[in-house]
Design a protein around this motif. Structure first.
Motif, PDB file in Angstrom:
ATOM      1  N   LYS A  42      19.645  14.325 -36.280  1.00 11.63           N
ATOM      2  CA  LYS A  42      18.307  14.283 -36.895  1.00 11.63           C
ATOM      3  C   LYS A  42      17.604  15.642 -36.820  1.00 11.63           C
ATOM      4  O   LYS A  42      16.694  15.927 -37.594  1.00 11.63           O
ATOM      5  N   PHE A  43      18.002  16.473 -35.849  1.00 10.66           N
ATOM      6  CA  PHE A  43      17.274  17.727 -35.630  1.00 10.66           C
ATOM      7  C   PHE A  43      17.383  18.650 -36.839  1.00 10.66           C
ATOM      8  O   PHE A  43      18.459  18.816 -37.406  1.00 10.66           O
ATOM      9  N   VAL A  44      16.254  19.255 -37.217  1.00 13.60           N
ATOM     10  CA  VAL A  44      16.263  20.174 -38.362  1.00 13.60           C
ATOM     11  C   VAL A  44      16.772  21.547 -37.906  1.00 13.60           C
ATOM     12  O   VAL A  44      16.780  21.846 -36.712  1.00 13.60           O
ATOM     13  N   GLU A  47      15.179  23.627 -35.178  1.00 15.35           N
ATOM     14  CA  GLU A  47      15.051  23.103 -33.817  1.00 15.35           C
ATOM     15  C   GLU A  47      16.221  23.596 -32.956  1.00 15.35           C
ATOM     16  O   GLU A  47      17.355  23.698 -33.422  1.00 15.35           O
ATOM     17  N   PHE A 155      15.406  17.719 -25.103  1.00 13.31           N
ATOM     18  CA  PHE A 155      14.455  18.468 -25.935  1.00 13.31           C
ATOM     19  C   PHE A 155      13.006  18.275 -25.474  1.00 13.31           C
ATOM     20  O   PHE A 155      12.070  18.433 -26.253  1.00 13.31           O
ATOM     21  N   ARG A 158       8.015  13.912 -23.851  1.00 10.11           N
ATOM     22  CA  ARG A 158       7.265  13.562 -25.060  1.00 10.11           C
ATOM     23  C   ARG A 158       5.811  13.230 -24.723  1.00 10.11           C
ATOM     24  O   ARG A 158       5.539  12.549 -23.738  1.00 10.11           O
ATOM     25  N   ARG A 178       3.543   6.751 -34.675  1.00  4.73           N
ATOM     26  CA  ARG A 178       4.947   6.688 -35.111  1.00  4.73           C
ATOM     27  C   ARG A 178       5.868   6.771 -33.897  1.00  4.73           C
ATOM     28  O   ARG A 178       5.678   7.590 -32.998  1.00  4.73           O
ATOM     29  N   PRO A 180      10.336   6.395 -32.820  1.00  7.59           N
ATOM     30  CA  PRO A 180      11.680   6.214 -33.365  1.00  7.59           C
ATOM     31  C   PRO A 180      11.999   4.715 -33.446  1.00  7.59           C
ATOM     32  O   PRO A 180      11.338   3.911 -32.778  1.00  7.59           O
ATOM     33  N   PHE A 201      12.125  10.077 -38.549  1.00  5.74           N
ATOM     34  CA  PHE A 201      11.301  11.279 -38.408  1.00  5.74           C
ATOM     35  C   PHE A 201      11.037  11.965 -39.752  1.00  5.74           C
ATOM     36  O   PHE A 201       9.966  12.537 -39.968  1.00  5.74           O
ATOM     37  N   THR A 222       9.858  19.424 -30.703  1.00 11.22           N
ATOM     38  CA  THR A 222       9.715  18.712 -31.976  1.00 11.22           C
ATOM     39  C   THR A 222       8.462  19.181 -32.718  1.00 11.22           C
ATOM     40  O   THR A 222       8.506  19.486 -33.908  1.00 11.22           O
ATOM     41  N   THR A 226       9.484  21.205 -36.045  1.00  9.60           N
ATOM     42  CA  THR A 226       9.406  20.494 -37.332  1.00  9.60           C
ATOM     43  C   THR A 226       8.108  20.830 -38.090  1.00  9.60           C
ATOM     44  O   THR A 226       7.882  20.295 -39.178  1.00  9.60           O
TER      45      THR A 226
HETATM   46  O1  G3P Z   1      13.655  16.409 -35.752  1.00 12.31           O
HETATM   47  C1  G3P Z   1      13.099  15.308 -35.105  1.00 12.31           C
HETATM   48  C2  G3P Z   1      13.322  15.346 -33.612  1.00 12.31           C
HETATM   49  O2  G3P Z   1      12.794  16.516 -33.032  1.00 12.31           O
HETATM   50  C3  G3P Z   1      12.717  14.179 -32.900  1.00 12.31           C
HETATM   51  O3  G3P Z   1      13.118  12.978 -33.461  1.00 12.31           O
HETATM   52  O4  G3P Z   1      13.148  10.549 -33.749  1.00 12.31           O
HETATM   53  O5  G3P Z   1      13.372  11.503 -31.437  1.00 12.31           O
HETATM   54  O6  G3P Z   1      11.200  11.620 -32.617  1.00 12.31           O
HETATM   55  P1  G3P Z   1      12.679  11.579 -32.769  1.00 12.31           P
END
Ligand code: G3P
Length: 338
Positions: A42-44, A47, A155, A158, A178, A180, A201, A222, A226
């Motif tokens: 999922k990471f862009v 990141e 990463f 949160r 929001r 996941p 995401f 994140t 992002t």
């Molecule tokens: O690119 C999104 C990533 O940094 C976090 O995704 O779904 O864990 O919030 P998520």
């Protein structure tokens, strides 16, 4: 004339295909079949986790003399989350890099080891992934065809990203946050007082603009990586969950590799996790300063109040092994006493 042109085009395409196959074989060591595995995350691109994974793929290609090519697809270009894990389980040439919760769909206790407010720092979590408890869970995952290559791609912790300052759980009442697509996140954010809304995401930026959600929760990596800070500016430091990625491959694919190939892949993903986490620790400090320059405000919260609420989450999962919370806490005690 048209027919001749068509024939020539087809011949040219055939020559090009042949040439490209030849090139692929040339890159590989003689006598060994080249292994190509797609990696979806999922990471862009911007990141750090995506960058670290690309670095791992380069190292594997180099060390295997071109015999193992891991093709990294960032930013959800290929299926992610549940769909990505399904590829793994069905035996595709596929590596999934995503939340622990997606292995948790097959072995529920994986969610427990990433439960809310368990760890004070990265090292505590990284010690937990080396524990006998987690080794046992990895063995369970193998019975479901999932070979866990790593649980260690971090990463960051949160926190809340909203348009208002959050200090206590009551401040989140009525706030659509929001999360996941994960039960663990749903229960955690609910316990914290918010209205959790699961969204991929990729839909968060527009979701905020359109009022589908009021904000989100995520790490500094994140928020900066992002550019989601463009639409929300208040970070409230709840540090409620650790952002963790698991690297999983199909057991069947894994066992089809030679021992040497397995060693190269395993060692490079291990080294890559260490590199990723070291860089992440440094970048978090840098990103905090950069985000402040971009107008983001950081607020301290009443951690004890959030802790009290999130502790209820551990009793919400009927599929978790009874006593798993106590087992985790006694592992943590051992880790902290060292
Ligand atoms: O690119 C999104 C990533 O940094 C976090 O995704 O779904 O864990 O919030 P998520």
């Amino acid at each position: 004339m048209k027919k001749i042109f068509k024939m020539l085009t087809l011949m040219l395409a055939a020559i090009m295909l042949f040439a490209s196959c030849g090139k692929k074989e040339e890159g590989a060591t003689k006598g060994e079949e080249k292994v190509v595995i797609k990696l979806s995350t999922k990471f862009v691109e911007d990141e750090q986790t995506a960058k670290s994974l690309k670095r791992v793929a380069e190292k594997i290609l180099e060390r295997s003399n071109g015999n193992i090519e891991i093709q990294v697809y960032p930013g959800g270009q290929l299926p992610i989350g549940k769909d990505s894990m399904e590829q793994v389980v069905s035996g595709a040439n596929w590596i999934s890099v995503d939340g622990l919760n997606f292995i948790g769909d097959y072995v529920p206790d994986f969610n427990a080891i990433n439960g809310p407010m368990l760890y004070k720092n990265f090292d505590e979590y990284l010690a937990m992934t080396q524990s006998d408890l987690v080794k046992k869970l990895k063995a369970e995952a193998e019975k479901k065809q999932i070979k866990v290559l790593s649980l260690d791609y971090l990463f960051g912790f949160r926190s809340m990203l909203t348009d208002k300052e959050v200090k206590v759980p009551e401040d989140l009442n009525g706030v659509k946050v929001r999360v996941p697509t994960s039960q663990l996140y749903m229960y955690t954010l609910e316990a914290m007082g918010a209205n959790p809304t699961p969204l991929p995401f990729t839909e968060v930026y527009s979701g905020i603009q359109q009022g589908v959600v009021d904000g989100l929760e995520g790490s500094l990596m994140t928020i900066y990586g992002t550019k989601i800070y463009e639409v929300r500016k208040q970070v409230s430091l709840t540090n409620h969950l650790l952002g963790v990625s698991a690297v999983s491959i199909s057991k069947q694919v894994w066992e089809g590799l030679t021992e040497e190939q397995r060693t190269i892949i395993q060692e490079e993903f291990d080294a890559g996790a260490k590199y990723n986490n070291d860089v992440t620790v440094e970048l978090e400090k840098e990103y905090k300063v950069k985000l402040e320059e971009l107008g983001v405000k950081f607020n301290e919260v009443d951690l004890a109040a959030f802790n009290k609420e999130t502790s209820k989450v551990f009793s919400k999962f009927p599929k978790w092994t009874p006593g798993i919370y106590d087992e985790i806490m006694s592992e943590l005690e051992v880790i902290r006493s060292k």
